[in-house]
Design an enzyme around this catalytic site. Structure first.
Site, PDB file in Angstrom:
ATOM      1  CG  ASP A   1     -10.131  14.143 -16.703  1.00 57.22           C
ATOM      2  OD1 ASP A   1      -9.465  13.540 -17.577  1.00 57.22           O
ATOM      3  OD2 ASP A   1     -11.000  13.578 -16.021  1.00 57.22           O
TER       4      ASP A   1
ATOM      5  NE  ARG B   1      -3.180  -0.060   3.013  1.00 53.79           N
ATOM      6  CZ  ARG B   1      -2.682   0.322   4.190  1.00 53.79           C
ATOM      7  NH1 ARG B   1      -2.285   1.559   4.377  1.00 53.79           N
ATOM      8  NH2 ARG B   1      -2.586  -0.552   5.180  1.00 53.79           N
TER       9      ARG B   1
ATOM     10  CE  LYS C   1     -12.757   5.654 -19.096  1.00 58.09           C
ATOM     11  NZ  LYS C   1     -13.093   6.954 -18.563  1.00 58.09           N
TER      12      LYS C   1
ATOM     13  CE1 TYR D   1     -17.426   8.783 -16.778  1.00 59.62           C
ATOM     14  CE2 TYR D   1     -16.491   9.090 -14.598  1.00 59.62           C
ATOM     15  CZ  TYR D   1     -17.147   8.304 -15.516  1.00 59.62           C
ATOM     16  OH  TYR D   1     -17.528   7.036 -15.160  1.00 59.62           O
TER      17      TYR D   1
HETATM   18  C1  LIG Z   1     -13.700   7.506 -17.344  1.00 57.35           C
HETATM   19  C2  LIG Z   1     -13.314   8.867 -16.944  1.00 57.35           C
HETATM   20  C3  LIG Z   1     -13.014   9.172 -15.607  1.00 57.35           C
HETATM   21  C4  LIG Z   1     -13.145   8.151 -14.499  1.00 57.35           C
HETATM   22  O1  LIG Z   1     -12.173   7.166 -14.625  1.00 57.35           O
HETATM   23  P1  LIG Z   1     -12.365   5.651 -14.069  1.00 57.35           P
HETATM   24  O2  LIG Z   1     -11.054   5.037 -14.409  1.00 57.35           O
HETATM   25  O3  LIG Z   1     -13.543   5.070 -14.779  1.00 57.35           O
HETATM   26  O4  LIG Z   1     -12.586   5.762 -12.602  1.00 57.35           O
HETATM   27  C5  LIG Z   1     -12.590  10.456 -15.315  1.00 57.35           C
HETATM   28  N1  LIG Z   1     -12.488  11.397 -16.268  1.00 57.35           N
HETATM   29  C6  LIG Z   1     -12.778  11.150 -17.565  1.00 57.35           C
HETATM   30  C7  LIG Z   1     -12.651  12.226 -18.576  1.00 57.35           C
HETATM   31  C8  LIG Z   1     -13.210   9.884 -17.942  1.00 57.35           C
HETATM   32  O5  LIG Z   1     -13.524   9.653 -19.221  1.00 57.35           O
END
Ligand SMILES: *Cc1c(COP(=O)(O)O)cnc(C)c1O
Length: 408
Positions: free
Chosen positions: A187, A68, A212, A122
């Site tokens: 982001d 951790r 992603k 998101y």
């Molecule tokens: C999918 C997504 C998230 C969240 O990510 P997870 O890995 O699903 O927790 C945050 N920001 C954007 C732009 C996303 O497309």
């Protein structure tokens, strides 16, 4: 210039960053360290190291202590991503949402509960901020309203560019100026460091849903924040205390994903640009959103029924998420942004007729044929009727036969 001093190009870093020590170890592929704990006979020294970590988030060069606190395979991914984003370091988490949670907790712990955020974000990020579940408080505004929305106690400004799902773009340099001394979190999930490095515009924190494009194959969940060492220490303290760690196998897959990130993003972007052009010229499509910086995401609004398109695709997978080698399509108002109140969602430009397409590495003509068929044929009255879905039947052995299109 002395060639050893020349900075390496992005594509070279994508393949080699985080792996520089492998040859000296006699290895070619990065090792996966699955240990949860590590032997240490010197508990006096360990006490000092745990103190340093828990109080200051500082990782020393010594052997790992406990899973951790940190993991060597995950650290390789963190090193590599930081190099690509141009930041000091990066801190990885179990998911994008775990990463955002850690950022918010760092600011709340500093007594800075107030967040200024630009819609759209998101859906789940929007939900987390709107619900204030962690004790934060949010002011939603447009890019032009950020400076005015900042007040004493504001700990963070948050933006997505291009934004999920409308692909709206924000001029980051101007926004950094509006933020003053408040850290800006960008982001960067949609752009990836291939197309945009927010640090270069002055952003302090760069967040990714590594699930992603960084992973890129739809088989690993992860999140990461690229930032300066000072903020990273606070993030490591939160990660240590709350436990949202990235699994070492996920760290391995994400490191492997980074190697092909530039090639994947550029190839998928070229296909997406062509599909966006064709969609924009199509009478069944009322509006196409495609970012100036490019990328492999397209958002488009249609005259007909978006649910019929989702039900009608065959090659493209009707599924939430994005950034995989295969193409995915989803209806934001039904899935990714369902958790945002309908009024807020529509005000942020997420139309009920909006579809979000994540373009993969398939051939552009095969993708267009699928979209063209799923969009249906306009009836004489202008009403659109989608062609019934062409689901690929499975044979008894489980091997799907070639569809007529693939056999062409
Ligand atoms: C999918 C997504 C998230 C969240 O990510 P997870 O890995 O699903 O927790 C945050 N920001 C954007 C732009 C996303 O497309």
């Amino acid at each position: 210039m002395d060639d050893t001093l020349r900075p390496r190009a992005f594509a070279t870093e994508a393949v080699h960053a985080g792996r520089e020590d492998l040859a000296a170890l006699g290895l070619h592929a990065a090792p996966i360290d699955l240990s949860t704990t590590y032997p240490s006979a010197d508990s006096r020294a360990e006490a000092a190291r745990v103190d340093l970590f828990a109080a200051h988030g500082v990782v020393d060069d010594g052997p790992p202590v406990y899973g951790r606190l940190g993991n060597p395979t995950v650290a390789r991914f963190e090193t590599a991503l930081a190099r690509l984003e141009g930041t000091d370091t990066a801190v990885a988490f179990a998911s994008g949402m775990a990463a955002l949670t850690a950022v918010l907790l760092v600011r709340i712990a500093a007594g800075l509960r107030h967040v200024v955020a630009v819609r759209p974000l998101y859906g789940c990020s929007d939900h987390l901020l709107t619900a204030g579940a962690l004790g934060s408080e949010v002011t939603w505004t447009g890019p032009a309203g950020v400076a005015e929305a900042i007040r004493p106690g504001t700990g963070l400004v948050m933006v997505e560019s291009p934004a999920n799902p409308t692909l709206a773009e924000v001029e980051l340099r101007a926004l950094v100026h509006a933020c003053g001394s408040v850290p800006l979190l960008v982001d960067n999930t949609f752009a990836t460091p291939v197309l945009q490095r927010p640090l270069e515009s002055g952003a302090r924190l760069v967040l990714h849903s590594a699930t992603k494009y960084l992973g890129g194959h739809g088989d690993v969940l992860g999140g990461v924040v690229a930032c300066d060492e000072l903020f990273a220490r606070e993030l490591r303290k939160v990660r240590f205390a709350t436990g949202g760690v990235l699994h070492p196998l996920a760290g391995y897959l994400l490191l492997r994903g980074l190697a092909t990130l530039p090639v994947r993003v550029r190839a998928a972007s070229a296909t997406a640009a062509e599909l966006a052009r064709r969609l924009a010229a199509d009478p069944r499509v009322t509006r196409v959103h495609y970012p100036r910086i490019g990328g492999a995401m397209i958002a488009f609004e249609i005259a007909g029924d978006p649910h019929a398109v989702i039900a009608g695709v065959d090659l493209v997978t009707p599924a939430v998420s994005l950034g995989s080698v295969d193409s995915l399509i989803q209806h934001p108002a039904s899935i990714s942004h369902r958790v945002v109140a309908a009024g807020d969602r529509r005000a942020a430009g997420v139309d009920d007729k909006l579809l979000r397409l994540s373009v993969g590495l398939e051939d552009v003509e095969d993708l267009w044929a699928d979209l063209d068929r799923a969009l249906g044929t306009p009836s004489p009255g202008g009403h659109l009727s989608a062609v019934p879905p062409l689901r690929t039947p499975r044979t008894a052995t489980g091997t799907p036969p070639l569809s007529p299109r693939a056999a062409r």
